[in-house]
Design a protein around this motif. Structure first.
Motif, PDB file in Angstrom:
ATOM      1  N   LEU A 188      -7.100 -17.889  -6.115  1.00  0.00           N
ATOM      2  CA  LEU A 188      -8.446 -17.454  -5.723  1.00  0.00           C
ATOM      3  C   LEU A 188      -8.447 -15.992  -5.265  1.00  0.00           C
ATOM      4  CD1 LEU A 188      -9.822 -20.555  -3.765  1.00  0.00           C
ATOM      5  CD2 LEU A 188     -10.578 -19.715  -5.995  1.00  0.00           C
ATOM      6  N   VAL A 189      -7.715 -15.720  -4.200  1.00  0.00           N
ATOM      7  CA  VAL A 189      -7.728 -14.388  -3.594  1.00  0.00           C
ATOM      8  C   VAL A 189      -7.305 -13.314  -4.590  1.00  0.00           C
ATOM      9  CG1 VAL A 189      -6.775 -12.920  -1.772  1.00  0.00           C
ATOM     10  CG2 VAL A 189      -7.326 -15.324  -1.284  1.00  0.00           C
ATOM     11  N   SER A 190      -6.185 -13.542  -5.270  1.00  0.00           N
ATOM     12  CA  SER A 190      -5.675 -12.544  -6.212  1.00  0.00           C
ATOM     13  C   SER A 190      -6.657 -12.291  -7.349  1.00  0.00           C
ATOM     14  CB  SER A 190      -4.327 -13.006  -6.777  1.00  0.00           C
ATOM     15  OG  SER A 190      -3.832 -12.067  -7.704  1.00  0.00           O
ATOM     16  N   ASN A 191      -7.226 -13.381  -7.892  1.00  0.00           N
ATOM     17  CA  ASN A 191      -8.176 -13.224  -8.999  1.00  0.00           C
ATOM     18  C   ASN A 191      -9.442 -12.508  -8.562  1.00  0.00           C
ATOM     19  OD1 ASN A 191      -6.693 -14.395 -11.078  1.00  0.00           O
ATOM     20  ND2 ASN A 191      -7.290 -16.465 -10.498  1.00  0.00           N
ATOM     21  N   ILE A 192      -9.919 -12.841  -7.378  1.00  0.00           N
ATOM     22  CA  ILE A 192     -11.146 -12.201  -6.880  1.00  0.00           C
ATOM     23  C   ILE A 192     -10.909 -10.709  -6.641  1.00  0.00           C
ATOM     24  CG2 ILE A 192     -12.748 -12.068  -4.926  1.00  0.00           C
ATOM     25  CD1 ILE A 192     -12.410 -15.152  -4.676  1.00  0.00           C
ATOM     26  N   LEU A 193      -9.825 -10.402  -5.941  1.00  0.00           N
ATOM     27  CA  LEU A 193      -9.521  -8.989  -5.660  1.00  0.00           C
ATOM     28  C   LEU A 193      -9.271  -8.206  -6.947  1.00  0.00           C
ATOM     29  CD1 LEU A 193      -7.155  -9.235  -2.552  1.00  0.00           C
ATOM     30  CD2 LEU A 193      -9.547  -8.552  -2.594  1.00  0.00           C
ATOM     31  N   GLY A 194      -8.678  -8.856  -7.944  1.00  0.00           N
ATOM     32  CA  GLY A 194      -8.351  -8.166  -9.180  1.00  0.00           C
ATOM     33  C   GLY A 194      -9.526  -7.958 -10.115  1.00  0.00           C
ATOM     34  N   ASN A 195     -10.592  -8.737  -9.918  1.00  0.00           N
ATOM     35  CA  ASN A 195     -11.718  -8.664 -10.844  1.00  0.00           C
ATOM     36  C   ASN A 195     -12.982  -8.047 -10.258  1.00  0.00           C
ATOM     37  OD1 ASN A 195     -10.637  -9.961 -13.307  1.00  0.00           O
ATOM     38  ND2 ASN A 195     -10.385 -11.736 -11.978  1.00  0.00           N
ATOM     39  N   VAL A 196     -12.974  -7.793  -8.968  1.00  0.00           N
ATOM     40  CA  VAL A 196     -14.117  -7.119  -8.331  1.00  0.00           C
ATOM     41  C   VAL A 196     -13.812  -5.626  -8.290  1.00  0.00           C
ATOM     42  CG1 VAL A 196     -15.465  -6.888  -6.214  1.00  0.00           C
ATOM     43  CG2 VAL A 196     -14.687  -9.150  -6.962  1.00  0.00           C
ATOM     44  N   SER A 197     -14.712  -4.832  -8.815  1.00  0.00           N
ATOM     45  CA  SER A 197     -14.449  -3.388  -8.958  1.00  0.00           C
ATOM     46  C   SER A 197     -14.086  -2.718  -7.639  1.00  0.00           C
ATOM     47  CB  SER A 197     -15.660  -2.695  -9.582  1.00  0.00           C
ATOM     48  OG  SER A 197     -16.834  -2.950  -8.810  1.00  0.00           O
ATOM     49  N   TYR A 205      -1.827  -4.469  -6.700  1.00  0.00           N
ATOM     50  CA  TYR A 205      -0.547  -4.387  -5.983  1.00  0.00           C
ATOM     51  C   TYR A 205      -0.116  -5.743  -5.412  1.00  0.00           C
ATOM     52  CZ  TYR A 205      -0.731   0.640  -6.523  1.00  0.00           C
ATOM     53  OH  TYR A 205      -0.758   1.902  -7.066  1.00  0.00           O
ATOM     54  N   LEU A 206      -0.848  -6.796  -5.735  1.00  0.00           N
ATOM     55  CA  LEU A 206      -0.423  -8.133  -5.330  1.00  0.00           C
ATOM     56  C   LEU A 206       0.707  -8.593  -6.259  1.00  0.00           C
ATOM     57  CD1 LEU A 206      -3.872  -9.805  -4.563  1.00  0.00           C
ATOM     58  CD2 LEU A 206      -2.226  -8.824  -2.964  1.00  0.00           C
ATOM     59  N   PRO A 207       1.579  -9.492  -5.788  1.00  0.00           N
ATOM     60  CA  PRO A 207       2.795  -9.803  -6.558  1.00  0.00           C
ATOM     61  C   PRO A 207       2.556 -10.329  -7.967  1.00  0.00           C
ATOM     62  CG  PRO A 207       2.472 -11.346  -4.721  1.00  0.00           C
ATOM     63  CD  PRO A 207       1.531 -10.213  -4.504  1.00  0.00           C
ATOM     64  N   ASP A 208       1.581 -11.220  -8.124  1.00  0.00           N
ATOM     65  CA  ASP A 208       1.365 -11.794  -9.456  1.00  0.00           C
ATOM     66  C   ASP A 208       0.759 -10.791 -10.427  1.00  0.00           C
ATOM     67  OD1 ASP A 208      -0.896 -11.934  -7.792  1.00  0.00           O
ATOM     68  OD2 ASP A 208      -1.818 -13.472  -9.021  1.00  0.00           O
ATOM     69  N   ILE A 221      -7.087  -0.846 -23.564  1.00  0.00           N
ATOM     70  CA  ILE A 221      -7.650   0.505 -23.695  1.00  0.00           C
ATOM     71  C   ILE A 221      -8.175   1.044 -22.370  1.00  0.00           C
ATOM     72  CG2 ILE A 221      -9.532   1.832 -24.758  1.00  0.00           C
ATOM     73  CD1 ILE A 221      -9.201   0.040 -27.221  1.00  0.00           C
ATOM     74  N   ASP A 222      -8.863   0.206 -21.590  1.00  0.00           N
ATOM     75  CA  ASP A 222      -9.481   0.685 -20.348  1.00  0.00           C
ATOM     76  C   ASP A 222      -8.590   0.476 -19.119  1.00  0.00           C
ATOM     77  OD1 ASP A 222      -9.581  -2.019 -20.429  1.00  0.00           O
ATOM     78  OD2 ASP A 222     -11.701  -2.214 -19.878  1.00  0.00           O
ATOM     79  N   ASP A 223      -7.303   0.240 -19.327  1.00  0.00           N
ATOM     80  CA  ASP A 223      -6.379  -0.019 -18.220  1.00  0.00           C
ATOM     81  C   ASP A 223      -5.911   1.303 -17.600  1.00  0.00           C
ATOM     82  OD1 ASP A 223      -4.550  -0.940 -16.443  1.00  0.00           O
ATOM     83  OD2 ASP A 223      -3.254  -1.938 -17.899  1.00  0.00           O
ATOM     84  N   ASP A 224      -6.205   1.493 -16.309  1.00  0.00           N
ATOM     85  CA  ASP A 224      -5.797   2.722 -15.621  1.00  0.00           C
ATOM     86  C   ASP A 224      -4.755   2.443 -14.528  1.00  0.00           C
ATOM     87  OD1 ASP A 224      -7.416   1.336 -13.906  1.00  0.00           O
ATOM     88  OD2 ASP A 224      -8.577   3.082 -13.240  1.00  0.00           O
ATOM     89  N   THR A 225      -4.040   1.330 -14.682  1.00  0.00           N
ATOM     90  CA  THR A 225      -3.005   0.970 -13.703  1.00  0.00           C
ATOM     91  C   THR A 225      -1.970   2.086 -13.587  1.00  0.00           C
ATOM     92  OG1 THR A 225      -3.294  -1.344 -14.345  1.00  0.00           O
ATOM     93  CG2 THR A 225      -1.349  -0.803 -13.040  1.00  0.00           C
ATOM     94  N   PRO A 226      -1.652   2.511 -12.359  1.00  0.00           N
ATOM     95  CA  PRO A 226      -0.757   3.667 -12.181  1.00  0.00           C
ATOM     96  C   PRO A 226       0.737   3.370 -12.329  1.00  0.00           C
ATOM     97  CG  PRO A 226      -1.511   2.886 -10.056  1.00  0.00           C
ATOM     98  CD  PRO A 226      -2.216   2.053 -11.084  1.00  0.00           C
ATOM     99  N   TRP A 239       7.756  -7.585  -2.798  1.00  0.00           N
ATOM    100  CA  TRP A 239       7.083  -8.709  -2.138  1.00  0.00           C
ATOM    101  C   TRP A 239       8.079  -9.837  -1.857  1.00  0.00           C
ATOM    102  CZ3 TRP A 239       2.218  -9.662  -0.213  1.00  0.00           C
ATOM    103  CH2 TRP A 239       1.220  -8.708  -0.498  1.00  0.00           C
ATOM    104  N   VAL A 240       8.923 -10.129  -2.842  1.00  0.00           N
ATOM    105  CA  VAL A 240       9.900 -11.214  -2.711  1.00  0.00           C
ATOM    106  C   VAL A 240      10.912 -10.889  -1.613  1.00  0.00           C
ATOM    107  CG1 VAL A 240      11.783 -12.427  -3.879  1.00  0.00           C
ATOM    108  CG2 VAL A 240       9.633 -11.984  -5.094  1.00  0.00           C
ATOM    109  N   VAL A 241      11.411  -9.665  -1.607  1.00  0.00           N
ATOM    110  CA  VAL A 241      12.373  -9.241  -0.586  1.00  0.00           C
ATOM    111  C   VAL A 241      11.750  -9.339   0.807  1.00  0.00           C
ATOM    112  CG1 VAL A 241      13.666  -7.269   0.320  1.00  0.00           C
ATOM    113  CG2 VAL A 241      13.705  -7.756  -2.131  1.00  0.00           C
ATOM    114  N   ALA A 242      10.483  -8.932   0.926  1.00  0.00           N
ATOM    115  CA  ALA A 242       9.792  -9.002   2.220  1.00  0.00           C
ATOM    116  C   ALA A 242       9.665 -10.451   2.692  1.00  0.00           C
ATOM    117  CB  ALA A 242       8.419  -8.354   2.111  1.00  0.00           C
TER     118      ALA A 242
END
Length: 256
Positions: A188-197, A205-208, A221-226, A239-242
């Motif tokens: 839920l949380v990851s999908n919501i954060l990832g899909n809301v502009s 930056y979430l692990p999944d 084409i529209d991916d601007d992931t750094p 994340w795993v190490v933490a």
């Protein structure tokens, strides 16, 4: 107790618990079956795709569509491996037999990680080959650029999801509490954060979300992931190490 003996003891514990075997089996079946289904549907709908979608079409990534549900079983596996002993009270016996808590914890994590890695890699390769078979003429080959990296990455992703869950379970000790936090976090949380502009830049930056980049061959084409595939996997590893570090610190400080 010598480290080798502790590792053997943990291996015996894991393989003797039916629930861990069932959850790993479920991860394999769900990941492969759903990947095949989505690949077959994609082949059927390919001609109806927009020009933009065809340019971003990633046959390798499509075959991993089942990972979204397969990781659910890996989360359960990771939690059960650790928290079964807490829920049954066997943790006191284990720590009495192995007073060195660091040795106890990392032997358990090492055995479970090795098992998850074998299952994850096998699942990833089978999901890829069967998924590509479903895609027909739109398929990718294992020798195509970056495809082998993505397939191996799929196995690493499943493994890291399980290990992250182990770390969280060590911190929380309760299987219900661990699953009650991890399931909504990933589904839920990851999908919501990832899909809301407004929160997309946080979600990536979430692990999944970061880790799944390793399975991509074609960048949308529209991916601007750094960051790229290996950068995403590195974020997931952090994340795993933490999580493991947090579990280790709490295990050292508190009573069983």
């Amino acid at each position: 107790m010598a480290a080798i003996q502790v590792v053997r003891s943990e291996w015996t514990k894991i393989r003797s618990v039916a629930s861990t075997v069932w959850t790993l089996s479920l991860a394999v079946v769900v990941t492969i079956a759903l990947g095949m289904l989505i690949s077959a549907l994609t082949r059927h709908e390919f001609d109806n795709m927009s020009a933009k979608d065809k340019l971003s079409f990633d046959p390798t990534f499509i075959s991993f569509a089942g990972m979204s549900l397969g990781q659910l079983a890996m989360i359960v596996f990771g939690v059960l491996v650790v928290s079964n002993e807490y829920s049954t009270g066997m943790i006191r016996t284990s720590l009495a037999a192995v007073p060195q808590r660091g040795t106890f914890l990392f032997s358990k994590i090492a055995v479970a990680t090795g098992l998850a890695l074998v299952v994850g890699l096998a699942t990833s390769f089978v999901a890829f080959f069967l998924g590509q078979a479903m895609l027909g003429s739109h398929k990718a080959e294992i020798g195509d650029p970056h495809v082998l990296r993505a397939v191996i990455g799929g196995g690493l992703y499943m493994t890291l999801i399980a290990v992250f869950s182990m770390g969280v379970a060590v911190m929380l000790r309760s299987p219900m509490l661990s699953l009650g936090i991890l399931m909504p976090f990933f589904f839920l949380v990851s999908n919501i954060l990832g899909n809301v502009s407004a929160t997309k830049k946080i979600g990536r930056y979430l692990p999944d979300q970061a880790g799944s980049k390793i399975m991509q061959v074609v960048t949308p084409i529209d991916d601007d992931t750094p960051y790229g595939p290996w950068g995403g996997l590195a974020i997931m590893v952090l994340w795993v190490v933490a999580a493991l570090a947090g579990g280790y610190v709490l295990l050292k400080r508190r009573d069983a």
